[in-house]
Design a protein around this motif. Structure first.
Motif, short mmCIF file in Angstrom:
data_model
loop_
_atom_site.label_atom_id
_atom_site.label_comp_id
_atom_site.label_asym_id
_atom_site.label_seq_id
_atom_site.Cartn_x
_atom_site.Cartn_y
_atom_site.Cartn_z
N HIS A 196 0.85 -1.18 0.00
CA HIS A 196 0.00 0.00 0.00
C HIS A 196 0.89 1.23 0.00
CE1 HIS A 196 0.67 -1.44 4.10
NE2 HIS A 196 0.62 -0.19 4.52
N ARG A 197 0.32 2.36 -0.33
CA ARG A 197 1.07 3.62 -0.39
C ARG A 197 0.13 4.76 -0.02
NH1 ARG A 197 1.72 4.78 -6.98
NH2 ARG A 197 -0.49 5.19 -7.39
N ALA A 198 0.71 5.94 0.19
CA ALA A 198 -0.09 7.13 0.45
C ALA A 198 0.27 8.20 -0.57
CB ALA A 198 0.14 7.64 1.87
N MET A 199 -0.75 8.83 -1.13
CA MET A 199 -0.54 9.91 -2.09
C MET A 199 -0.92 11.24 -1.45
SD MET A 199 0.65 7.98 -4.39
CE MET A 199 0.83 9.04 -5.84
N THR A 200 -0.53 12.33 -2.11
CA THR A 200 -0.74 13.65 -1.52
C THR A 200 -1.85 14.41 -2.24
OG1 THR A 200 0.95 14.64 -2.94
CG2 THR A 200 1.68 13.76 -0.82
N ASN A 201 -2.16 15.59 -1.71
CA ASN A 201 -3.28 16.39 -2.21
C ASN A 201 -2.78 17.82 -2.45
OD1 ASN A 201 -5.77 18.25 -1.68
ND2 ASN A 201 -6.65 16.21 -1.99
N LYS A 202 -3.26 18.44 -3.49
CA LYS A 202 -2.78 19.79 -3.83
C LYS A 202 -3.27 20.84 -2.85
CE LYS A 202 -2.24 23.05 -7.62
NZ LYS A 202 -2.30 23.26 -9.09
N ASN A 203 -4.50 20.68 -2.35
CA ASN A 203 -5.12 21.75 -1.57
C ASN A 203 -5.29 21.45 -0.10
OD1 ASN A 203 -5.63 23.36 -3.96
ND2 ASN A 203 -7.19 21.84 -4.48
N LYS A 204 -5.25 20.19 0.29
CA LYS A 204 -5.53 19.83 1.67
C LYS A 204 -4.39 19.02 2.28
CE LYS A 204 -10.60 19.57 1.36
NZ LYS A 204 -11.77 18.70 1.60
N ARG A 205 -4.11 19.32 3.54
CA ARG A 205 -3.21 18.44 4.28
C ARG A 205 -3.99 17.18 4.66
NH1 ARG A 205 -2.53 21.56 10.11
NH2 ARG A 205 -4.58 21.04 10.97
N ARG A 206 -3.28 16.12 4.93
CA ARG A 206 -3.94 14.87 5.32
C ARG A 206 -3.16 14.26 6.48
NH1 ARG A 206 -2.92 9.48 3.77
NH2 ARG A 206 -4.70 8.11 4.19
N THR A 207 -3.89 13.69 7.42
CA THR A 207 -3.26 13.03 8.56
C THR A 207 -3.84 11.63 8.70
OG1 THR A 207 -3.19 15.19 9.65
CG2 THR A 207 -2.68 13.28 11.00
N SER A 208 -2.99 10.65 8.94
CA SER A 208 -3.47 9.29 9.22
C SER A 208 -2.87 8.83 10.54
CB SER A 208 -3.11 8.32 8.09
OG SER A 208 -1.71 8.17 7.98
N PHE A 209 -3.64 7.99 11.24
CA PHE A 209 -3.27 7.51 12.56
C PHE A 209 -3.15 5.99 12.47
CE2 PHE A 209 -5.56 11.41 12.70
CZ PHE A 209 -5.00 12.15 13.72
N VAL A 210 -1.91 5.51 12.49
CA VAL A 210 -1.62 4.12 12.15
C VAL A 210 -1.15 3.38 13.41
CG1 VAL A 210 -0.33 2.60 10.60
CG2 VAL A 210 -0.90 4.95 9.87
N SER A 211 -1.91 2.37 13.82
CA SER A 211 -1.56 1.58 14.99
C SER A 211 -1.10 0.20 14.55
CB SER A 211 -2.76 1.45 15.94
OG SER A 211 -3.13 2.72 16.45
N PHE A 212 0.09 -0.18 14.98
CA PHE A 212 0.67 -1.48 14.64
C PHE A 212 0.60 -2.39 15.85
CE2 PHE A 212 2.93 1.80 12.24
CZ PHE A 212 2.79 1.35 10.93
N LEU A 213 0.06 -3.60 15.68
CA LEU A 213 0.09 -4.62 16.72
C LEU A 213 1.02 -5.72 16.24
CD1 LEU A 213 -2.76 -3.11 17.12
CD2 LEU A 213 -3.38 -5.12 18.44
N PHE A 214 1.98 -6.12 17.11
CA PHE A 214 3.00 -7.06 16.66
C PHE A 214 3.54 -7.84 17.85
CE2 PHE A 214 4.72 -2.83 17.33
CZ PHE A 214 5.91 -3.01 18.04
#
Length: 370
Positions: free
Chosen positions: A297-315
């Protein structure tokens, strides 16, 4: 691997907080954009081949599985079947009815936005050290020539609490620590119930997968993607699979950026308000002998808006043993992965740049030709 994993007794002898991987220091992209929002520095520019526009298939988005977590956690057979299919065909799905308060999810989004709005001097009080990836900064940068991701990160090891490093937990905004604590507690509940459901579709007793972990560790990575004037030139987060057991993601409700590789194409995971996104990590692929695969998977960007993701890893804990379960191996499905400790696998992954699923080569049996 035999089925004795469920009988493992949790040890409390390993009290020293682990370190994970070094990372080269790189510029803060949020600050770079603030100073010059129109220019993309050369170290961030990707080739057209890397962006792979021709393989972008948004019409598949409606097919991404959605699972009712309330039904799943009560052992509903139809929902378990949906989970089995989602894990075999996608490795990604969204969960609704997860029981987390919507107000808590919004509070975390709001207080993290306040943190990233602080001055660079304030944020740098929590900067990552050169020998680890906890704190504020970047990960997986191993070369001065490496093309960089359009992303700043805050990374914290949350559970077990004895492994926390308080010096990296921001004091400002005031409510940030308590909100992360409350949110992560809910993610722990959801994640461990989810691992129990995975144990069932593996054909195991409910608590066997959790037992195999010896102890479930949980980390939080907040990805901050500033707007980019030419988003077609950059990638927010390089294509990769996760070294976790499961990864649970809270997305912004109004900005799409997460994309998953499906049948060779890039498919956006369109946000469902208040849902959580789940993806399988490499641990599940190894334990299932490839029946259930971790997915790029990957994350792409946006011209006008910032983006935030909250990623929790269980391992798992470092000394947990990974390898396919015996009942996942037969004449039609020969053993594809060798045994390895999780700590060895994780360090192998974190000491590399992100590069698709190449890290899984460390545990593959070469004779299988995969």
């Amino acid at each position: 691997m035999s089925l004795n994993g469920g009988d493992v007794v949790v040890s409390t002898q390993m009290e020293e907080a682990p370190t994970f991987a070094p990372c080269l220091p790189v510029p803060n992209i949020q600050e770079t954009v603030r100073k010059n929002p129109l220019k993309v520095p050369e170290r961030y520019v990707r080739s057209e081949e890397e962006i792979e526009k021709v393989l972008y298939m948004p019409h598949f988005s409606s097919q991404v599985p959605v699972i009712d977590f309330g039904l799943l956690s009560h052992g509903n057979k139809n929902e378990l079947l949906k989970l089995d299919i989602a894990c075999k065909e996608w490795g990604f799905f969204q969960i609704v009815n997860h029981g987390m308060e919507i107000d808590l999810m919004q509070r975390l989004k709001d207080v993290v936005a306040e943190f990233f709005d602080l001055s660079i001097e304030e944020k740098d009080k929590y900067a990552m050290p050169p020998d680890d990836i906890q704190g504020y900064g970047h990960t997986s940068v191993v070369s001065e020539k490496q093309i960089l991701d359009w992303c700043d990160q805050l990374i914290l090891l949350v559970y077990p609490t004895r492994f926390r490093k308080p010096q990296f937990w921001p004091e400002t905004p005031e409510k940030l620590k308590d909100t992360i604590e409350a949110y992560s507690s809910e993610i722990k509940r959801v994640g461990e119930e989810l691992i129990n459901s995975l144990s069932l579709i593996f054909g195991l007793e409910e608590h066997v997968l959790l037992g195999l972990h010896k102890e479930v560790l949980q980390g939080l990575r907040v990805n901050y993607y500033p707007p980019c004037n030419t988003p077609e030139q950059v990638i927010g987060l390089t294509p990769h699979s996760d070294a976790s057991t499961v990864t649970i993601v809270m997305q912004d409700d109004d900005v799409t950026g997460l994309e998953v590789r499906y049948k060779g194409n890039w498919v956006p995971i369109n946000p469902i308000p208040n849902a959580l996104v789940v993806n399988l990590g490499d641990v599940i692929e190894v334990l299932s002998n490839g029946k259930y695969k971790s997915v790029e998977h990957r994350a792409m960007t946006n011209k006008n808006k910032r983006r935030t993701s909250f990623v929790s890893f269980l391992f798992p804990r470092d000394d947990a043993e990974l390898g396919p379960f015996d009942h996942m191996i037969d004449d039609q499905n020969p053993k594809m992965y060798k045994e390895i400790t999780y700590g060895e696998y994780l360090r192998h992954t974190l000491n590399r740049k992100l590069e698709g699923k190449t890290q899984t080569d460390a545990t593959k049996i070469k004779e299988c030709g995969i």
